[in-house]
Structure formats: structure tokens, C-alpha cells
Design an enzyme around this catalytic site. Structure first.
Site, PDB file in Angstrom:
ATOM      1  N   SER A  80       5.093  -1.807  -9.263  1.00 40.34           N
ATOM      2  CA  SER A  80       6.192  -2.211  -8.394  1.00 40.34           C
ATOM      3  C   SER A  80       5.739  -1.935  -6.958  1.00 40.34           C
ATOM      4  O   SER A  80       4.585  -1.598  -6.720  1.00 40.34           O
ATOM      5  CB  SER A  80       7.467  -1.492  -8.780  1.00 40.34           C
ATOM      6  OG  SER A  80       7.476  -0.217  -8.237  1.00 40.34           O
ATOM      7  N   LYS A 115       9.045 -12.011   0.296  1.00 41.22           N
ATOM      8  CA  LYS A 115       9.213 -11.348  -0.995  1.00 41.22           C
ATOM      9  C   LYS A 115      10.204 -12.188  -1.778  1.00 41.22           C
ATOM     10  O   LYS A 115      11.336 -12.387  -1.346  1.00 41.22           O
ATOM     11  CB  LYS A 115       9.766  -9.939  -0.787  1.00 41.22           C
ATOM     12  CG  LYS A 115       9.969  -9.181  -2.073  1.00 41.22           C
ATOM     13  CD  LYS A 115      10.335  -7.742  -1.778  1.00 41.22           C
ATOM     14  CE  LYS A 115      10.303  -6.871  -3.013  1.00 41.22           C
ATOM     15  NZ  LYS A 115      11.060  -7.348  -4.138  1.00 41.22           N
ATOM     16  N   LYS A 149       0.427  -6.855   2.602  1.00 41.87           N
ATOM     17  CA  LYS A 149      -0.647  -6.403   1.728  1.00 41.87           C
ATOM     18  C   LYS A 149      -1.964  -6.428   2.489  1.00 41.87           C
ATOM     19  O   LYS A 149      -2.198  -7.330   3.290  1.00 41.87           O
ATOM     20  CB  LYS A 149      -0.764  -7.286   0.483  1.00 41.87           C
ATOM     21  CG  LYS A 149       0.281  -8.368   0.340  1.00 41.87           C
ATOM     22  CD  LYS A 149       0.166  -9.100  -0.986  1.00 41.87           C
ATOM     23  CE  LYS A 149       1.169 -10.246  -0.985  1.00 41.87           C
ATOM     24  NZ  LYS A 149       1.230 -10.987  -2.229  1.00 41.87           N
TER      25      LYS A 149
END
Ligand code: IVH
Length: 670
Positions: A85, A118, A291
């Protein structure tokens, strides 16, 4: 121990129980009861306390797990690389901390990040071998997921083959979602049929993926988008952006926009741009994911038990709007809890028209001093029900009276009472209050409990409305002539429902326990209780002390069970169910549960077993009271190894863990 630490410990235990419960509602059943935001807050409070008071932290805390979406009806599959997660935050300051931490760790200046929307969907991992699509698996518990290949194959936009060159084995991770128009289409169909509406696209998508009937699943259009790299052999990519170029070459669906740049300031401005663009996206986005672009850096940064250190999610604050509060309507839930619902002048919010919002409970209304006629701030965070934040004081008209919460149940006029330990009020007329009865029967019949086909909401409403059914026991006294009186019922449908009811008498004990609807007792607790007591009457007679003894049952759950069975009305239900011929003892296989050598022990399976499928082996071990996990650790009691066992076998040998063959496993369980 002093009083303060007592309180902290108690609070942490409560938070662990709550987070576990809401994990189950969200991940396994796609039916959350609280908003994402409320959930994030609970979890954050637990994590903060665990950091501050490590002496009270527990290794099995839900803060160190990723939730679990696995259902019994699906075959399981072990992920080649765990599906983790993401840590999340609502603050830019914490993004800076995140970036600084990585810069220090990697000894580099401004690092390059990818920023993406997201997607608020259901995580999936697709596997390609030799360039061919072979499998789609849900996240599950992160180690092992449900194999949903059949339903995934209904999705039109995934490549079935990859054009060369491609890595020999490739896992592409992504998110299954439902578009807003499709969500609306399905809900308006349900509205016409008088069926309850789905709460939001995310939960509908998650529920659809897990439908057993391909035909039904196929009638709802799902779609997906790829966002990540899982296992890849041979190692192929230097950066995520290289990987994204291949995804495009292979025709994987991708997000409309992503940003690549150095340093946290770049990321923050990308997030700002994303916030402006996201309302035009086909999926709901509740934030951005940052990221590290370089795969080598990702590997160096590594991960914690549940989340990578190289990525983080920034969540947008919920959207707000101001509108007028027209009325407050009081709804009565399954356990009699009165929930105040705000009836609003319709207002556009987060892409939908909002005309109702939750007001939580009496204390909340009093604390915020919300009055009918007020202008109120409404918030919606891609979540179940929008919530009222506060009244806008300088818009308050003079002469508005403070709201007085009803002292009688709006459905049955019974005097309401406070609920133990919570702010809510409830109607104590358990057996005579129609909405309570309807919801309880519906829950009892649902897939997660007794799984009675043909006993949907519309039928339950009629049965309760005609006073044919007031408790689960009455269901088993229904006759064909009763059913023939119901709308849309004919010979065949009546026979089918009677047959389904008859069949349900043999369901496993945990389903029956869950179906009783005891507060705080979800599937996991029901299974523990069935395994421990083996018999409904024994469970009904258990003391709080006995219940707390069980690993996984805390004092709150224990008290709730004792209170439930302490009520003579429930005693009558238990006896009625026994008299109706339901299975109230655990089946032989559940009973084998007490096998000493297996109960409470942790197993790991590896390699190909000669006879049993992975799943079967897992089921047998679980029925015998054992637990199966994905990786070997010091806590592993046995490794069951078949052919081609590899690294797990080595790990077990290194740790001196006993290794069993399939035959030895079966002997152990005899
Ligand atoms: S990258 C876990 N990118 O959010 C490693 N994840 O809340 C990094 N998610 O499990 C994941 N949109 O399933 C990534 N653009 C996106 C995403 C995304 C949604 C999901 C993902 C993850 C979950 C964590």
C-alpha cells in the site's frame, strides 16, 4: 501501571479493533461505513501512538498490514512480488520530509520524481508470460490475492499479447475502476427497479470484480489503467518512464497526465496542475502519487512492512460547497442506531449533485449547533456520503431554533436510549421496529452471512411489511402460500426461495454467527468464535473473560458478544434457529479445528504439491485452526514444500523451521 498509560493502551486497543473492522468493510466487502478521510485519521492516530508508545504496539496491528480483499469463493494466487500500500499525507510539509529523507538516504541532490493521479479504484496485478496475458489477481493481503482472471477478461482495454521485445515474465500493476457515466447508468436502472443504490464508483467496481456470475459482471462495464511495475524477469528497466514508454507501445491504458521532474517543489506544482485537471478525468482521483523515477533508487530505498519508501500519496482535501439545510431526517439502522441525515438544497459537489449528507449523531449536531434553515458547509471526498462540516454563522437568519433531537424513534415511537460507549442514540425496540427488522433480515440473508439466494432487499421489505417475518427464525417457517402472495412471485420463484432457505440451514457456523449481526463482530471474529466454541450455544454462554482469552478478540468485541447473548430476545432467536434445524455446531471439518498440532500454528506453502492444490491445502490448514502466510519468518511453524520449492525452502532451512511434505501435512492433520 499509571492511569495515563492505562488510557493510552486502551485507546490503542480500541483503534486497532476499529481499523481492523473498517479494513474488512472496505477491502473485503467494498461497503465502507466511514469516509476515507475518517479512516485515514483513525489509522494515523494509531500509527502515531505506536511510534510514541512502542511498548504497547502489537506485531499484528492493522497499521502494519495492507487490508485484505480475499473472498472464500475465489482461488488464491501468490504474488511474485508483494503488492504494497502507500503511505499518505494531506500536507505539503510531509511531502518535503519525504523527499528530504530520500535525499539523505540516497546521498543525492534533488531527486527525479514521477507525479501521477491516484486512481480511486481496485488494485490489480496482471501477469504476462512469453508476451501473453495469463492472469489477473487482486491485491488480497499484499502477499496473496484472489485470481479474478475471468472477470478481468471482460474488461475491453487490456492487451492480450505484447509485441516484441518484452521481458519473459512481466507483472503490470494497475487500478480497475468504473467511469462516472457507467456508475450513473447502473444506479438509475436500480432506482427504477426500486433496488438500493450503490454508494460510489469505487465500491461498485470492487464489488463487480468479485462477482461470481460472469454474466452479471459482464453487464457492468469496467475499465482499468496501468500505473506500476511488479515482478519483471529479466530486470529490464532503468526508470519508470522507460517502462511507461513500453506500456504505451503495448497499448496499455495509461493516465492522461503525468509529470516528471526534479525536487519536491516541482512535485508540488504538478499536484496543483493535477488538481485543476482532475475533474475532467473519467475516474475519480482523490490525490496524487509521487514515485522515484529511477528503479535502482527505488530498490535502494526499499520498503517498510507495508509500503515502499520511494513513493507517497498526497491526498486532496475534500471538496466543499455551501448550501441550505432544509430538514433533518432520522434514519434507523440495523442495530437501532439513529442516524441524522441532512436534507439539503441540491448543490453541485465533486461532479455529483448532493442533496443529502450525514450529520453523524446528536452530539455532533449539538457541538456544531447546526439548525434547520442554516447555510451549511458540505464536504465530499470521493466517499460514501457527503458530510456537514459546520453552519456558516454569518449567514444564519435570526430566529432559527436550536435543533432538538427526537427522544422517540421516528419509525416506531419507542423512547430512545443512549448506546453504550458511543455518542449515538438507539431505538431499543429491537423486535418491533420495522426498519431495524428489515435491515437485520437483509444482513442475515446477504452473501457475507447466510448467502440466501433470492432473498434480496425488495423481497425482505415485503416479508417484513406484511409482518410475515420479524426475526431470522421466521424465515424458516415461511410456506409457499406466503410467498405466492408477494409481488413478482410465482410457483417457480417461490420454490426456489424455499429451496435456498432449506439449503442455508447447512451453512457453516461462522456464517450464522456473523448473520446474527452482533455489533463489532465481522467475518474474521465470527470465524475465530466458530473455531473456538464449535457450538452456538457454548458461544452464547461464554463469559467476557473466556472471550478475551481468544487471540484476536479484544475487550470491546467480547463485551458486545456478552451483551448480545445476555438479552433474552436473542436467547429466543438462538433456540428458534436450533429448533428450525440449522447447523449450530461447526461441521466436521471445522471441528477438526482443535487438532493440537495445527491449531494456532503458522504455515507457509511453497512449490507444487503432488495432489492438493494450493488453495485446498490452505483451506484444510485453516479449517484445522492453522494460519497460512506468504513468507517464511521466525514465527513460521511449518513449511510445506512441494516440487520446485526454491527460496522459501532455503529460508526455512536457514531458520531451522520444520519442513513437511504433502503427505506429512495430511498425517499431521489426521
Ligand atoms: S504506484 C504501492 N500509482 O493506491 C506502490 N499506485 O493506496 C506504488 N494507486 O496500492 C503504487 N493510483 O493500488 C501507484 N497512479 C498510481 C496509483 C496507485 C492508485 C493505488 C495502488 C496502491 C494504492 C495505495
Amino acid at each position: 501501571m499509571d492511569k495515563m498509560s492505562d488510557e493510552v493502551e486502551h485507546r490503542m486497543r480500541l483503534l486497532r479493533e476499529k481499523v481492523s473492522y473498517h479494513n474488512e468493510r472496505y477491502y473485503r466487502y467494498a461497503e465502507p461505513e466511514i469516509s476515507d478521510r475518517q479512516y485515514d485519521h483513525l489509522k494515523r492516530e494509531l500509527e502515531d501512538l505506536e511510534r510514541e508508545y512502542p511498548e504497547f504496539a502489537r506485531p499484528d496491528s492493522p497499521s502494519s498490514e495492507v487490508g485484505d480483499d480475499r473472498l472464500e469463493s475465489f482461488p488464491n494466487y501468490d504474488h511474485r512480488l508483494p503488492m504494497q500500500s502507500l503511505d499518505n499525507t494531506y500536507r505539503f510539509g510531509e511531502l518535503r520530509d519525504f523527499a528530504n529523507r530520500l535525499e539523505r538516504l540516497l546521498g543525492e541532490g534533488e531527486l527525479e520524481f514521477v507525479v501521477e493521479p491516484k486512481i480511486d479504484g481496485m488494485a490489480v496485478s496482471t501477469t504476462y508470460e512469453g508476451g501473453k496475458f495469463i492472469r489477473a489477481v487482486t491485491r488480497g493481503n499484499g502477499i496473496q490475492g484472489d485470481d479474478i482472471t475471468a472477470n478481468f477478461a471482460l474488461i475491453p482495454n487490456y492487451p492480450k499479447v505484447l509485441t516484441a521485445p518484452y521481458p519473459e515474465v512481466l507483472e503490470v500493476r494497475g487500478e480497475i475502476y468504473m467511469t462516472l457515466p457507467e456508475f450513473k447508468r447502473i444506479n438509475s436502472g436500480r432506482l427504477k427497479e426500486g433496488l438500493p443504490l450503490f454508494a460510489n464508483p469505487r465500491n461498485l467496481a470492487a464489488g463487480t470484480v468479485k462477482m461470481l456470475s460472469r454474466k452479471e459482471a459482464g453487464s457492468r462495464r469496467l475499465t482499468w489503467v496501468a500505473h506500476g511495475l511488479g515482478y519483471c524477469d529479466p530486470g529490464y528497466y532503468d526508470t519508470l518512464t522507460d517502462f511507461f514508454m513500453d506500456l504505451r507501445r503495448w497499448n496499455f491504458p495509461r493516465v492522461q497526465n503525468h509529470w516528471v521532474g526534479r525536487g519536491v517543489d516541482f512535485c508540488i506544482s504538478a499536484i496543483g496542475e493535477l488538481d485543476g485537471l482532475r475533474k475532467d478525468y473519467a475516474y475519480s482521483t482523490d490525490g496524487a502519487v509521487l514515485k522515484l523515477n529511477r528503479i535502482g533508487w527505488q530498490i535502494q530505498a526499499g520498503s517498510t512492512a507495508k509500503a515502499p519508501r520511494w513513493a507517497i500519496a498526497y491526498k486532496f482535501e475534500a471538496e466543499q460547497a455551501v448550501t441550505r439545510l432544509l430538514d433533518i431526517s432520522i434514519q434507523v439502522g440495523r442495530t437501532g442506531t439513529l442516524s441524522p441525515v441532512a436534507i439539503l438544497e441540491p448543490v453541485q459537489l465533486g461532479g455529483t449533485t448532493v442533496s443529502r449528507a450525514t450529520l453523524h449523531n446528536r452530539d455532533e449536531i449539538a457541538r456544531k449547533d447546526v439548525r434547520i434553515g442554516d447555510f451549511v458547509k458540505v464536504e465530499k471526498a470521493g466517499e460514501i456520503i457527503p458530510a456537514i462540516i459546520e453552519p456558516v454563522m454569518d449567514k444564519r437568519a435570526s430566529g432559527l431554533a436550536p435543533y432538538v433531537f427526537p427522544t422517540k424513534c421516528p419509525a416506531c415511537q419507542t423512547e430512545v436510549i443512549p448506546t453504550e460507549g458511543e455518542a449515538a442514540l438507539r431505538c431499543p425496540n429491537t423486535m418491533g421496529c420495522p426498519p431495524q427488522i428489515r435491515r437485520r433480515i437483509g444482513f442475515f440473508a446477504s452473501r457475507q452471512c447466510m448467502d440466501i439466494e433470492g432473498l434480496g432487499e425488495a423481497v425482505v421489505d415485503q416479508l417484513v411489511g406484511r409482518e410475515l417475518v420479524a426475526s431470522p427464525v421466521d424465515l424458516y417457517g415461511l410456506e409457499k402460500k406466503d410467498l405466492l402472495e408477494l409481488d413478482k412471485f410465482a410457483e417457480k420463484s417461490a420454490d426456489n426461495l424455499l429451496k435456498a432457505l432449506e439449503e442455508s440451514k447447512g451453512r457453516e457456523l461462522w456464517r450464522l454467527i456473523h448473520g446474527l449481526g452482533i455489533q463489532h463482530v465481522g467475518v474474521a471474529a465470527s470465524k475465530l468464535l466458530a473455531q473456538t466454541f464449535l457450538d452456538l450455544e457454548k458461544l452464547a454462554g461464554a463469559t467476557a473473560d473466556q472471550l478475551i482469552e481468544i487471540e484476536g478478540i479484544g475487550p470491546i468485541v467480547a463485551q458486545s458478544i456478552v451483551t448480545y447473548f445476555g438479552d433474552p430476545i436473542h436467547g429466543k432467536i438462538v433456540h428458534g434457529l436450533i429448533a428450525a434445524g440449522l447447523t449450530v455446531t461447526s461441521s466436521l471439518s471445522e471441528r477438526s479445528g482443535s487438532i493440537q498440532a495445527v491449531a494456532g500454528k503458522t504455515f507457509v506453502l511453497t512449490g507444487v504439491l503432488p495432489n492438493l492444490k494450493r488453495n485446498e491445502a490452505r483451506e484444510r490448514i485453516e479449517k484445522a485452526g492453522g494460519k497460512v502466510v506468504g513468507s517464511v519468518s521466525k514465527k513460521t511453524a511449518f513449511l510445506v514444500a512441494g516440487q520446485k520449492a526454491g527460496s522459501k525452502l532455503q529460508a526455512a532451512k536457514r531458520l531451522g523451521i520444520e519442513v513437511l511434505s504433502e503427505r506429512e501435512l495430511l498425517e499431521l492433520m489426521e
